[in-house]
Design a protein around this motif. Structure first.
Motif, short mmCIF file in Angstrom:
data_model
loop_
_atom_site.label_atom_id
_atom_site.label_comp_id
_atom_site.label_asym_id
_atom_site.label_seq_id
_atom_site.Cartn_x
_atom_site.Cartn_y
_atom_site.Cartn_z
N THR A 42 96.34 2.25 53.39
CA THR A 42 95.25 3.12 52.96
C THR A 42 95.61 3.82 51.66
OG1 THR A 42 96.10 5.02 54.18
CG2 THR A 42 94.52 3.61 55.34
N VAL A 43 94.58 4.16 50.92
CA VAL A 43 94.74 4.93 49.69
C VAL A 43 93.62 5.95 49.64
CG1 VAL A 43 94.61 4.84 47.18
CG2 VAL A 43 95.84 3.08 48.40
N ASP A 44 93.94 7.16 49.29
CA ASP A 44 92.93 8.20 49.10
C ASP A 44 92.59 8.30 47.62
OD1 ASP A 44 92.98 8.86 51.79
OD2 ASP A 44 94.58 10.33 51.52
N THR A 45 91.29 8.39 47.33
CA THR A 45 90.84 8.64 45.96
C THR A 45 89.94 9.86 45.98
OG1 THR A 45 88.96 7.14 46.19
CG2 THR A 45 90.98 6.21 45.27
N GLU A 46 89.88 10.53 44.88
CA GLU A 46 89.12 11.77 44.81
C GLU A 46 87.88 11.58 43.95
OE1 GLU A 46 89.96 15.99 42.74
OE2 GLU A 46 91.49 15.33 44.15
N ILE A 47 86.75 12.11 44.42
CA ILE A 47 85.49 12.10 43.68
C ILE A 47 85.20 13.54 43.29
CG2 ILE A 47 83.03 11.62 43.77
CD1 ILE A 47 83.70 9.54 45.97
N THR A 48 84.88 13.80 42.03
CA THR A 48 84.61 15.16 41.58
C THR A 48 83.32 15.21 40.77
OG1 THR A 48 85.88 14.89 39.55
CG2 THR A 48 87.07 15.72 41.47
N THR A 49 82.75 16.38 40.71
CA THR A 49 81.61 16.65 39.84
C THR A 49 81.63 18.13 39.50
OG1 THR A 49 79.23 16.34 39.51
CG2 THR A 49 79.94 17.13 41.68
N SER A 50 80.83 18.53 38.58
CA SER A 50 80.75 19.93 38.20
C SER A 50 79.30 20.28 37.88
CB SER A 50 81.64 20.20 36.98
OG SER A 50 81.58 21.56 36.64
N ILE A 51 78.84 21.40 38.41
CA ILE A 51 77.48 21.88 38.15
C ILE A 51 77.58 23.24 37.49
CG2 ILE A 51 75.28 22.55 39.20
CD1 ILE A 51 75.99 20.68 41.54
N ALA A 52 77.05 23.36 36.31
CA ALA A 52 77.06 24.65 35.61
C ALA A 52 76.06 25.59 36.27
CB ALA A 52 76.70 24.45 34.14
N PRO A 53 76.39 26.88 36.38
CA PRO A 53 75.44 27.83 36.95
C PRO A 53 74.16 27.89 36.13
CG PRO A 53 77.61 28.84 36.65
CD PRO A 53 77.64 27.51 35.98
N THR A 54 73.03 27.93 36.82
CA THR A 54 71.74 28.05 36.16
C THR A 54 70.76 28.75 37.09
OG1 THR A 54 69.98 26.84 35.03
CG2 THR A 54 70.98 25.77 36.91
N TYR A 55 69.88 29.53 36.52
CA TYR A 55 68.86 30.20 37.32
C TYR A 55 67.65 30.53 36.47
CZ TYR A 55 71.01 34.32 35.19
OH TYR A 55 71.51 35.22 34.30
N THR A 56 66.50 30.70 37.14
CA THR A 56 65.26 31.12 36.47
C THR A 56 64.68 32.28 37.27
OG1 THR A 56 64.84 28.85 35.76
CG2 THR A 56 62.98 30.38 35.68
N VAL A 57 64.41 33.37 36.58
CA VAL A 57 63.85 34.56 37.21
C VAL A 57 62.50 34.85 36.56
CG1 VAL A 57 64.16 37.03 37.67
CG2 VAL A 57 66.14 35.51 37.68
N THR A 58 61.48 35.04 37.39
CA THR A 58 60.15 35.41 36.91
C THR A 58 59.99 36.91 37.11
OG1 THR A 58 59.29 33.26 37.55
CG2 THR A 58 57.68 34.99 37.17
N ILE A 59 59.55 37.60 36.06
CA ILE A 59 59.33 39.05 36.16
C ILE A 59 57.85 39.34 35.96
CG2 ILE A 59 61.67 39.65 35.43
CD1 ILE A 59 60.42 40.34 32.67
N PRO A 60 57.37 40.51 36.37
CA PRO A 60 55.95 40.83 36.23
C PRO A 60 55.48 40.82 34.78
CG PRO A 60 57.01 42.37 37.72
CD PRO A 60 58.10 41.57 37.07
N ALA A 61 54.23 40.45 34.61
CA ALA A 61 53.59 40.46 33.29
C ALA A 61 52.96 41.83 33.06
CB ALA A 61 52.51 39.37 33.24
N ASP A 62 52.38 42.01 31.89
CA ASP A 62 51.68 43.26 31.58
C ASP A 62 50.62 43.53 32.64
OD1 ASP A 62 53.23 43.26 29.31
OD2 ASP A 62 51.60 42.69 27.96
#
Length: 157
Positions: A34-54
């Motif tokens: 057997t052999v172990d291999t590693e799978i990796t990924t990276s997700i950058a933080p992201t967000y969307t916030v809606t605020i009240p309008a006039d």
């Protein structure tokens, strides 16, 4: 001379198209095989916030919907959160005479809203603008305005 040059160019072309492949190897004498291999990924933080309008507050309205703060998309680190803070002086100022004001509060439910933290998409806070009837009764005629500032930040929990 032409043959030597042609041979050298052909050899250089063949070497330039070779691709090195990397692979895990298993020794046939090892047990288990057997052999172990590693799978990796990276997700950058992201967000969307809606605020009240006039919003326009109707005369004598003691509670007016100010909309909502809502996280509509979020991929954040497990040890972080999204913070939304509200800044206001809490007074509507007469546009002709700044000494004439109408006090108000921005509420989330029954309490004044100053800030909230959010962890996932779909989280929200409904806001209202509240002016007491006594403050309406003592207000002068005219147009009033104020600016509310929302500060959105990505912070440690």
């Amino acid at each position: 001379m032409k043959k030597l040059l042609s041979f050298t160019l052909a050899l250089v072309m063949m070497l330039s198209v070779s691709v090195t492949a990397f692979a895990a190897t298993i020794n046939q004498d090892s047990n288990p095989k057997t052999v172990d291999t590693e799978i990796t990924t990276s997700i950058a933080p992201t967000y969307t916030v809606t605020i009240p309008a006039d919003v326009n507050v109707s005369f004598n309205a003691t509670s007016t919907s100010f909309g909502k703060i809502e996280v509509t998309a979020a991929q954040i680190n497990p040890d972080k959160c999204i913070k939304v803070a509200l800044t206001t002086d809490g007074t509507l100022n007469n546009t002709v005479d700044a000494t004439k004001v109408i006090p108000y509060t921005v509420n989330a439910g029954a309490t004044a809203f100053t800030s909230a933290t959010y962890l996932a998409a779909g989280e929200k806070t409904d806001l209202t603008i509240n002016i007491t009837q006594n403050d309406w009764n003592s207000a002068y005629a005219g147009d009033y305005t104020d600016t509310v500032t929302f500060n959105v930040s990505y912070i440690d929990r």
